[in-house]
Motif scaffolding. Sequence first.
Motif, PDB file in Angstrom:
ATOM      1  N   ASN A 254      -4.120   7.514   5.728  1.00 23.70           N
ATOM      2  CA  ASN A 254      -5.068   7.110   4.921  1.00 23.70           C
ATOM      3  C   ASN A 254      -4.117   5.209   4.377  1.00 23.70           C
ATOM      4  O   ASN A 254      -4.077   4.978   3.159  1.00 23.70           O
TER       5      ASN A 254
ATOM      6  N   MET B  97      -2.010   6.156   1.288  1.00 23.38           N
ATOM      7  CA  MET B  97      -1.854   7.009   0.244  1.00 23.38           C
ATOM      8  C   MET B  97      -1.500   8.692   0.342  1.00 23.38           C
ATOM      9  O   MET B  97      -1.068   8.331  -1.069  1.00 23.38           O
TER      10      MET B  97
ATOM     11  N   TYR C 194       5.546   1.517  -7.396  1.00 20.28           N
ATOM     12  CA  TYR C 194       3.789   2.562  -6.561  1.00 20.28           C
ATOM     13  C   TYR C 194       3.110   1.992  -7.957  1.00 20.28           C
ATOM     14  O   TYR C 194       1.842   1.405  -7.804  1.00 20.28           O
TER      15      TYR C 194
ATOM     16  N   TYR D  11      -6.156  -0.616  -3.794  1.00 18.76           N
ATOM     17  CA  TYR D  11      -5.912   1.119  -2.646  1.00 18.76           C
ATOM     18  C   TYR D  11      -6.844   0.737  -1.767  1.00 18.76           C
ATOM     19  O   TYR D  11      -7.187   1.885  -0.532  1.00 18.76           O
ATOM     20  N   LYS D  12      -7.392  -0.477  -1.357  1.00 19.30           N
ATOM     21  CA  LYS D  12      -7.824  -1.184  -0.173  1.00 19.30           C
ATOM     22  C   LYS D  12      -7.117  -1.962   0.879  1.00 19.30           C
ATOM     23  O   LYS D  12      -6.293  -2.385   0.063  1.00 19.30           O
TER      24      LYS D  12
ATOM     25  N   MET E 262       0.756  -0.968  -0.153  1.00 21.22           N
ATOM     26  CA  MET E 262       0.281   0.180  -0.190  1.00 21.22           C
ATOM     27  C   MET E 262       0.623   1.364  -0.385  1.00 21.22           C
ATOM     28  O   MET E 262       0.572   2.020  -0.201  1.00 21.22           O
ATOM     29  N   SER E 263       2.434   1.099   0.313  1.00 17.77           N
ATOM     30  CA  SER E 263       2.578   2.484   0.938  1.00 17.77           C
ATOM     31  C   SER E 263       3.855   1.690   1.341  1.00 17.77           C
ATOM     32  O   SER E 263       5.135   2.079   1.949  1.00 17.77           O
TER      33      SER E 263
ATOM     34  N   ASP F 165      -8.863  -4.934  -5.897  1.00 15.01           N
ATOM     35  CA  ASP F 165      -8.774  -3.244  -5.081  1.00 15.01           C
ATOM     36  C   ASP F 165      -7.610  -3.140  -4.216  1.00 15.01           C
ATOM     37  O   ASP F 165      -7.245  -3.049  -2.914  1.00 15.01           O
TER      38      ASP F 165
ATOM     39  N   LYS G 203      -4.634  -2.502 -10.780  1.00 20.07           N
ATOM     40  CA  LYS G 203      -6.126  -3.475 -10.900  1.00 20.07           C
ATOM     41  C   LYS G 203      -5.219  -4.901 -11.535  1.00 20.07           C
ATOM     42  O   LYS G 203      -6.128  -6.118 -10.963  1.00 20.07           O
TER      43      LYS G 203
ATOM     44  N   HIS H 118      -0.022  -0.719  -7.203  1.00 18.63           N
ATOM     45  CA  HIS H 118      -1.286  -0.574  -7.559  1.00 18.63           C
ATOM     46  C   HIS H 118      -2.017  -0.820  -8.431  1.00 18.63           C
ATOM     47  O   HIS H 118      -3.188  -0.496  -8.709  1.00 18.63           O
TER      48      HIS H 118
END
Length: 152
Positions: free
Chosen positions: A130, A132, A54, A67-68, A20-21, A65, A60, A58
């Motif tokens: 979050n 992001m 990144y 960004y979840k 995610m990060s 999903d 799909k 990210h």
Amino acid sequence: MEDKARMPFTEATILEVFRMSPVVPMGGPHATSESTTLAGYTIPKGTIILGDLYRVLHDKNNFEDPYKFKPERWLDCDGKVIKSDKMIPFSIGPRVCLGKGLAEMESFIFFSTLLQNFTFKVPEGENPPNGMEGLNAIIFSPHDYNVWAVRR
Ligand code: HEM
């Protein structure tokens, strides 16, 4: 560290944080040592290349999903950790992060020791980051935020 094999959800959570990060979202700069062609584009010798890690993490097509925050995506139906060649927060190839093994070990020890000893809470009325948004330079870091670390 010998407990890691018995803690798949912890490992899955750390993988999901790295996805995610990613700490180094664009990897390190590289340059072509000779002219080449890639996907129909000519890239002259000496061109600076940045790999968009990144984007891969990210996309799909690589992760549902994207960004979840879903640690469970890393576990198979037997609860075992899934390996993916799309998981490249340490980059890939001959110049892959030299500290990858050390960083993975440190992250596991750091994260599990903190969670063993503290419960983390966001102060009432405040929002946690979050994952992001943040300061996006060579290194990605979240904006400042408050958190309570309550001793268990
Ligand atoms: C979460 C922690 C870390 C992440 C996500 C990370 C990620 C990366 C990335 C993406 C690169 C660029 C690779 C490329 O150029 O394609 C890199 C390079 C590098 N990292 Fe890390 N790194 C981490 C921790 C560490 C640690 C703890 C060390 C050393 C103890 C380290 C040492 C290096 C070195 C020496 C390079 C340059 C490798 C080369 O150019 O051959 N890294 N890292």
